[in-house]
Scaffold this motif. Structure first.
Motif, PDB file in Angstrom:
ATOM      1  N   ASP A 137     -24.444  -5.673  10.562  1.00 58.11           N
ATOM      2  CA  ASP A 137     -23.376  -4.688   8.991  1.00 58.11           C
ATOM      3  C   ASP A 137     -23.437  -2.947   9.055  1.00 58.11           C
ATOM      4  O   ASP A 137     -24.501  -2.492   9.677  1.00 58.11           O
ATOM      5  CB  ASP A 137     -24.651  -4.859   8.196  1.00 58.11           C
ATOM      6  N   PRO A 138     -22.428  -2.706   9.676  1.00 58.35           N
ATOM      7  CA  PRO A 138     -21.871  -1.279   9.752  1.00 58.35           C
ATOM      8  C   PRO A 138     -23.005  -0.377   8.944  1.00 58.35           C
ATOM      9  O   PRO A 138     -23.068   0.593   9.337  1.00 58.35           O
ATOM     10  CB  PRO A 138     -20.164  -1.020   9.946  1.00 58.35           C
ATOM     11  N   GLN A 139     -23.143  -0.758   7.561  1.00 53.59           N
ATOM     12  CA  GLN A 139     -23.462   0.126   7.211  1.00 53.59           C
ATOM     13  C   GLN A 139     -25.758   0.204   7.317  1.00 53.59           C
ATOM     14  O   GLN A 139     -25.542   1.019   6.977  1.00 53.59           O
ATOM     15  CB  GLN A 139     -23.327  -0.007   5.501  1.00 53.59           C
TER      16      GLN A 139
ATOM     17  N   ARG B 153     -25.092   2.323  10.126  1.00 51.74           N
ATOM     18  CA  ARG B 153     -25.646   3.724   9.975  1.00 51.74           C
ATOM     19  C   ARG B 153     -26.599   4.369   9.264  1.00 51.74           C
ATOM     20  O   ARG B 153     -26.969   5.752   9.804  1.00 51.74           O
ATOM     21  CB  ARG B 153     -24.256   3.870   9.165  1.00 51.74           C
ATOM     22  N   ARG B 154     -27.171   3.859   8.187  1.00 56.52           N
ATOM     23  CA  ARG B 154     -28.074   3.597   8.044  1.00 56.52           C
ATOM     24  C   ARG B 154     -29.825   3.625   8.531  1.00 56.52           C
ATOM     25  O   ARG B 154     -30.060   5.008   8.438  1.00 56.52           O
ATOM     26  CB  ARG B 154     -28.724   2.998   6.552  1.00 56.52           C
ATOM     27  N   LEU B 155     -29.863   3.212   9.488  1.00 57.15           N
ATOM     28  CA  LEU B 155     -31.008   3.000  10.646  1.00 57.15           C
ATOM     29  C   LEU B 155     -30.566   4.285  11.111  1.00 57.15           C
ATOM     30  O   LEU B 155     -31.885   4.997  11.977  1.00 57.15           O
ATOM     31  CB  LEU B 155     -30.863   2.358  11.563  1.00 57.15           C
ATOM     32  N   LEU B 156     -29.864   4.342  12.386  1.00 57.75           N
ATOM     33  CA  LEU B 156     -28.845   5.968  12.945  1.00 57.75           C
ATOM     34  C   LEU B 156     -28.666   7.401  12.327  1.00 57.75           C
ATOM     35  O   LEU B 156     -28.965   7.844  12.532  1.00 57.75           O
ATOM     36  CB  LEU B 156     -28.212   5.381  13.272  1.00 57.75           C
ATOM     37  N   THR B 157     -28.639   7.598  10.956  1.00 56.46           N
ATOM     38  CA  THR B 157     -28.599   8.539  10.514  1.00 56.46           C
ATOM     39  C   THR B 157     -29.880   9.111   9.590  1.00 56.46           C
ATOM     40  O   THR B 157     -29.790   9.988   8.860  1.00 56.46           O
ATOM     41  CB  THR B 157     -27.510   8.331   9.213  1.00 56.46           C
ATOM     42  N   GLU B 158     -30.618   8.165   8.471  1.00 52.51           N
ATOM     43  CA  GLU B 158     -31.778   8.254   8.007  1.00 52.51           C
ATOM     44  C   GLU B 158     -33.308   8.001   8.557  1.00 52.51           C
ATOM     45  O   GLU B 158     -33.196   7.397   9.885  1.00 52.51           O
ATOM     46  CB  GLU B 158     -31.969   6.859   7.183  1.00 52.51           C
TER      47      GLU B 158
ATOM     48  N   VAL C  96     -31.214  -6.881  10.172  1.00 49.77           N
ATOM     49  CA  VAL C  96     -31.493  -6.639  11.280  1.00 49.77           C
ATOM     50  C   VAL C  96     -30.193  -6.161  12.586  1.00 49.77           C
ATOM     51  O   VAL C  96     -28.925  -6.275  11.181  1.00 49.77           O
ATOM     52  CB  VAL C  96     -31.256  -8.220  11.890  1.00 49.77           C
ATOM     53  N   VAL C  97     -30.262  -5.804  13.214  1.00 52.66           N
ATOM     54  CA  VAL C  97     -28.807  -5.627  14.092  1.00 52.66           C
ATOM     55  C   VAL C  97     -29.680  -5.619  15.100  1.00 52.66           C
ATOM     56  O   VAL C  97     -30.533  -6.277  15.440  1.00 52.66           O
ATOM     57  CB  VAL C  97     -28.418  -3.361  14.385  1.00 52.66           C
ATOM     58  N   MET C  98     -28.485  -6.620  15.956  1.00 52.59           N
ATOM     59  CA  MET C  98     -28.804  -7.274  17.859  1.00 52.59           C
ATOM     60  C   MET C  98     -27.070  -7.116  18.119  1.00 52.59           C
ATOM     61  O   MET C  98     -26.172  -7.300  18.002  1.00 52.59           O
ATOM     62  CB  MET C  98     -28.689  -9.199  16.790  1.00 52.59           C
ATOM     63  N   ASP C  99     -27.785  -7.072  19.316  1.00 48.85           N
ATOM     64  CA  ASP C  99     -27.293  -6.949  20.702  1.00 48.85           C
ATOM     65  C   ASP C  99     -26.284  -5.352  21.060  1.00 48.85           C
ATOM     66  O   ASP C  99     -24.931  -5.881  21.153  1.00 48.85           O
ATOM     67  CB  ASP C  99     -26.341  -8.126  20.842  1.00 48.85           C
TER      68      ASP C  99
ATOM     69  N   ALA D  87     -20.138   6.461  17.703  1.00 49.65           N
ATOM     70  CA  ALA D  87     -18.810   5.780  16.039  1.00 49.65           C
ATOM     71  C   ALA D  87     -19.494   7.139  14.459  1.00 49.65           C
ATOM     72  O   ALA D  87     -18.150   6.940  14.294  1.00 49.65           O
ATOM     73  CB  ALA D  87     -18.497   4.491  16.551  1.00 49.65           C
ATOM     74  N   LEU D  88     -20.477   7.318  14.664  1.00 48.28           N
ATOM     75  CA  LEU D  88     -20.855   7.434  13.777  1.00 48.28           C
ATOM     76  C   LEU D  88     -20.685   9.420  13.813  1.00 48.28           C
ATOM     77  O   LEU D  88     -20.827  10.228  12.504  1.00 48.28           O
ATOM     78  CB  LEU D  88     -22.082   7.008  12.686  1.00 48.28           C
ATOM     79  N   GLY D  89     -20.454   9.542  14.864  1.00 45.01           N
ATOM     80  CA  GLY D  89     -20.463  11.007  14.850  1.00 45.01           C
ATOM     81  C   GLY D  89     -21.426  11.829  15.333  1.00 45.01           C
ATOM     82  O   GLY D  89     -21.850  13.028  14.784  1.00 45.01           O
ATOM     83  N   LEU D  90     -22.526  11.456  15.645  1.00 44.95           N
ATOM     84  CA  LEU D  90     -23.920  12.123  15.941  1.00 44.95           C
ATOM     85  C   LEU D  90     -24.552  12.087  17.342  1.00 44.95           C
ATOM     86  O   LEU D  90     -23.058  11.955  18.312  1.00 44.95           O
ATOM     87  CB  LEU D  90     -25.005  10.351  15.568  1.00 44.95           C
TER      88      LEU D  90
END
Length: 138
Positions: A6-8, A11-16, A123-126, A135-138
């Motif tokens: 899930d892209p959201q 995004r949440r895991l990488l920005t929060e 869950v994020v996989m692979d 892709a998130l500008g990070l």
């Protein structure tokens, strides 16, 4: 049915800000976990808790041999282990009340992903945070 990231959630895991238990993180500089965990610390500002068979301290962070030994909450269990062994790590993540599991690039276990999702974990996989962040500008 195959797991879809899930892209959201990504995004949440990488920005929060979060506390990431990185399973498979040792002092071996040839291992991808060393560079990815440094990225999590330095670029994304995450807290990193190393988890390995030896319980190595890495990047000045205290290491542990098991998720169950880590005091406090775990937001993400980041799995740098072989696909054939990741199911046991995911089961430990569920048992300790982790909020999410991230199975690194090439680490695929559909049954473990399903168990985690059914237990209420994101869950994020692979994929890898270092690949997803641009892709998130990070």
């Amino acid at each position: 049915m195959a797991h879809q990231n899930d892209p959201q959630v990504v995004r949440r895991l990488l920005t929060e800000h979060g506390r990431w238990a990185v399973v498979g993180l040792s002092n071996n500089p040839r291992r991808a976990a060393v560079g990815v965990s440094r990225f999590l610390l330095d670029r994304l500002g995450m807290d990193v808790v190393p988890v390995s068979l030896k319980g190595d301290d890495v990047h000045g962070q205290k290491g542990y041999t098991r998720l169950a030994d880590i005091p406090g909450r775990i937001d993400v269990v980041d799995c740098f282990v072989n696909s054939s062994r990741v199911g046991a790590v995911v089961d430990q993540a569920i048992a300790v009340g982790a909020r999410s599991v991230w199975l690194q690039l090439g680490v695929i276990d559909e049954d473990a992903a399903r168990r985690a999702a059914e237990a209420g974990l994101d869950v994020v996989m692979d994929t890898c945070p270092v690949m997803e962040a641009p892709a998130l500008g990070l």
